[in-house]
Motif scaffolding. Structure first.
Motif, mmCIF file in Angstrom:
data_model
loop_
_atom_site.group_PDB
_atom_site.id
_atom_site.type_symbol
_atom_site.label_atom_id
_atom_site.label_comp_id
_atom_site.label_asym_id
_atom_site.label_seq_id
_atom_site.Cartn_x
_atom_site.Cartn_y
_atom_site.Cartn_z
ATOM 1 N N ASP A 3 0.829 -1.204 0.000
ATOM 2 C CA ASP A 3 0.000 0.000 0.000
ATOM 3 C C ASP A 3 0.861 1.250 0.000
ATOM 4 O OD1 ASP A 3 1.062 0.044 2.526
ATOM 5 O OD2 ASP A 3 -0.841 0.215 3.583
ATOM 6 N N ASP A 4 2.171 1.081 -0.214
ATOM 7 C CA ASP A 4 3.085 2.204 -0.032
ATOM 8 C C ASP A 4 4.150 2.186 -1.124
ATOM 9 O OD1 ASP A 4 4.238 4.216 2.253
ATOM 10 O OD2 ASP A 4 5.855 3.140 1.244
ATOM 11 N N GLY A 7 7.911 1.609 0.130
ATOM 12 C CA GLY A 7 8.134 0.215 0.488
ATOM 13 C C GLY A 7 8.211 -0.656 -0.760
ATOM 14 N N ARG A 34 -5.888 1.145 8.932
ATOM 15 C CA ARG A 34 -4.577 0.705 9.422
ATOM 16 C C ARG A 34 -3.678 0.686 8.193
ATOM 17 N NH1 ARG A 34 -4.027 -5.339 11.896
ATOM 18 N NH2 ARG A 34 -4.375 -5.799 9.690
ATOM 19 N N PHE A 35 -3.501 -0.456 7.564
ATOM 20 C CA PHE A 35 -2.871 -0.501 6.247
ATOM 21 C C PHE A 35 -3.928 -0.201 5.193
ATOM 22 C CE2 PHE A 35 -0.046 -3.427 8.588
ATOM 23 C CZ PHE A 35 1.181 -2.892 8.246
ATOM 24 N N GLY A 36 -3.500 0.057 3.971
ATOM 25 C CA GLY A 36 -4.440 0.074 2.870
ATOM 26 C C GLY A 36 -4.633 1.416 2.195
ATOM 27 N N VAL A 37 -4.802 1.331 0.867
ATOM 28 C CA VAL A 37 -5.179 2.521 0.100
ATOM 29 C C VAL A 37 -6.704 2.545 0.029
ATOM 30 C CG1 VAL A 37 -3.030 2.502 -1.252
ATOM 31 C CG2 VAL A 37 -5.052 1.352 -2.152
ATOM 32 N N SER B 157 5.251 1.188 6.318
ATOM 33 C CA SER B 157 4.247 1.737 5.405
ATOM 34 C C SER B 157 3.814 3.125 5.858
ATOM 35 C CB SER B 157 3.034 0.803 5.338
ATOM 36 O OG SER B 157 2.055 1.330 4.451
ATOM 37 N N HIS B 158 3.372 3.913 4.908
ATOM 38 C CA HIS B 158 2.845 5.257 5.178
ATOM 39 C C HIS B 158 1.585 5.390 4.329
ATOM 40 C CE1 HIS B 158 2.458 9.419 5.945
ATOM 41 N NE2 HIS B 158 3.101 9.888 4.901
ATOM 42 N N PRO B 159 0.524 4.653 4.713
ATOM 43 C CA PRO B 159 -0.641 4.535 3.834
ATOM 44 C C PRO B 159 -1.440 5.817 3.683
ATOM 45 C CG PRO B 159 -1.000 3.325 5.897
ATOM 46 C CD PRO B 159 0.403 3.805 5.919
ATOM 47 N N THR B 160 -1.519 6.639 4.724
ATOM 48 C CA THR B 160 -2.212 7.923 4.570
ATOM 49 C C THR B 160 -1.406 9.014 5.269
ATOM 50 O OG1 THR B 160 -3.540 7.698 6.593
ATOM 51 C CG2 THR B 160 -4.517 6.837 4.567
ATOM 52 N N HIS B 163 -0.622 8.891 9.356
ATOM 53 C CA HIS B 163 -0.014 7.801 10.111
ATOM 54 C C HIS B 163 0.942 6.921 9.313
ATOM 55 C CE1 HIS B 163 -3.303 5.155 8.570
ATOM 56 N NE2 HIS B 163 -2.487 4.182 8.854
ATOM 57 N N MET B 165 3.050 2.900 9.681
ATOM 58 C CA MET B 165 2.944 1.587 10.328
ATOM 59 C C MET B 165 4.356 1.051 10.587
ATOM 60 S SD MET B 165 -0.379 1.099 10.498
ATOM 61 C CE MET B 165 -0.237 -0.550 11.188
#
Lengths: 266, 266
Positions: A3-4, A7, A34-37, B157-160, B163, B165
């Motif tokens: 999602d990044d 990464g 949490r995670f995710g687009v 990760s930096h999904p938004t 925040h 992760m």
């Protein structure tokens, strides 16, 4: 699962250096945040990864973990709807943009009943159902007899009228609670056969049992307590005692704890 | 350490069968309300154990663990006072009743500074000070540089926007918090060098880092996070990485987890 972009670039670089291709799915945020687009950004994200030649898009995935803020069984359909809607939006837009999706994966134990009939999801990964626990009991996803993991503990003291102490604490049960406001979860576990007992507080090695009303409990008694969250509890022990009926069948070693790869330990 | 007549009888029976004597102290409740007899009942309890010939009274002990509901440094003297007063009451009455007390033991890390000058206590057992943690920092018992245990984690990760992760969660940090209402503890750990980050929520294997204001953080960065409660965190790993200065000196195997006696595992 990605999602990044940063990464993704690191993984791509490692893949190219190793001369391999790495398959991935795009994580979609279906409400857990949490995670995710976001589903509507799935195409943009897929496009941004196109030039990374070490990575191969295989599909999408999500985890509707925000279902654990459900307070009762009747709250569950809302979370199933979040799960199905997010997946559908992502799948439709990605297919519309010409992407082939071999994998459409999702899962949580409480939403399984609804997600299993979804027309898009083709891989389901509920995890907690292997054991079930008091949190699943609180939303009627599991009954007491469907909970396979429990902590076996001994009552070791009765220092005052209102409470007993047992020899299992936060290092055995974990401190996981149901989501805030879930009134079905009281304390840190469900004491089988003793509705009058609440596991009211935990020190590391011991637990405090509060009595409401009368009890036949006495020091020396053994208790079976279903933990709030089996996932954490399973990981807190060096081994599980595998029983079939009343018989101990075998000890099951736990080897997926943090830093548990013993090859690193001299 | 005993506070329960039924438990004492079981231990006495085992001692007599084995032909040994077992030394014990009486646990005194100094305010934690967990184990322990009230100080004014210490003599009664000692008397009730007199006929158990396998047991030998050596003294008294307490743990003023209710100090962990202190919200700041200036609350601490109250808990020290509880500790000293309870011990004094028990010691005076037991001595008055003719009991010799070889051991008068107590201890907690936050009350150590006050208990160390007590005229009765002759054995102190503070435990947390070995590592210290964010809870000790919250009442100014320890500074950041006095905290010896930290979790080393990678930002994955930096999904938004708001925040990031990291790859450490409740199975690494534990879910321990400061006592309810302790406003000094935010989240599940103290991120060294990043005052803008809060460990806002934990899944089992990952943690969510919330940003207030601006940050230089990027995916791939390593973070050192002091856990809220070192006692629990130390137990969650298979081994600790022992460092001196910037050098890894040795790996330290953890073997005091629940059910961790490997001799039982086939």
């Amino acid at each position: 699962r990605l999602d990044d972009i940063d990464g993704a670039k690191m993984i791509n670089k490692a893949a190219e250096e190793a001369g391999v291709k790495i398959n991935y799915t795009i994580i979609i945020d279906s409400g857990l945040n949490r995670f995710g687009v976001q589903p509507e950004k799935a195409v943009d994200f897929a496009n941004s990864l196109k030039e990374l030649r070490g990575l191969v898009l295989k599909g999408v995935s999500t985890h509707p973990g925000h279902v654990y803020s459900a307070q009762s069984h009747r709250d569950l359909p809302k979370y199933v709807e979040d799960e199905r809607t997010a997946i559908k939006k992502a799948v439709d837009s990605l297919k519309g943009a010409g992407y082939a999706l071999e994998i459409v994966s999702s899962g949580s134990t409480p939403t399984f009943f609804g997600a299993v009939t979804d027309e898009n999801i083709n891989i389901l990964h509920p995890g907690n159902y292997v054991f079930n626990d008091y949190i699943q009991m609180s939303t009627d996803i599991a009954t007491e007899s469907e909970c396979a993991l429990s902590v076996y503990t001994t009552v070791i003291s009765h220092p005052t009228e209102g409470h007993y102490m047992c020899d299992a604490g936060s290092k055995t049960f974990g401190l996981d609670k149901g989501a805030h406001g879930n009134a079905s979860i009281k304390g840190y576990g469900y004491v089988k056969g003793h509705p009058e007992l609440t596991v009211s507080s935990l020190s590391e090695e011991v637990g405090k049992l509060h009595v409401e009303g009368s009890t036949s409990l006495k020091v020396g008694d053994k208790l079976e307590i279903i933990p709030n969250h089996a996932c954490s509890s399973a990981n807190l022990t060096g081994y599980l005692i595998g029983c079939r009926g009343d018989n101990v069948e075998r000890l099951i070693k736990i080897d997926l704890r943090g830093n548990s790869t013993s090859k690193n330990v001299k």
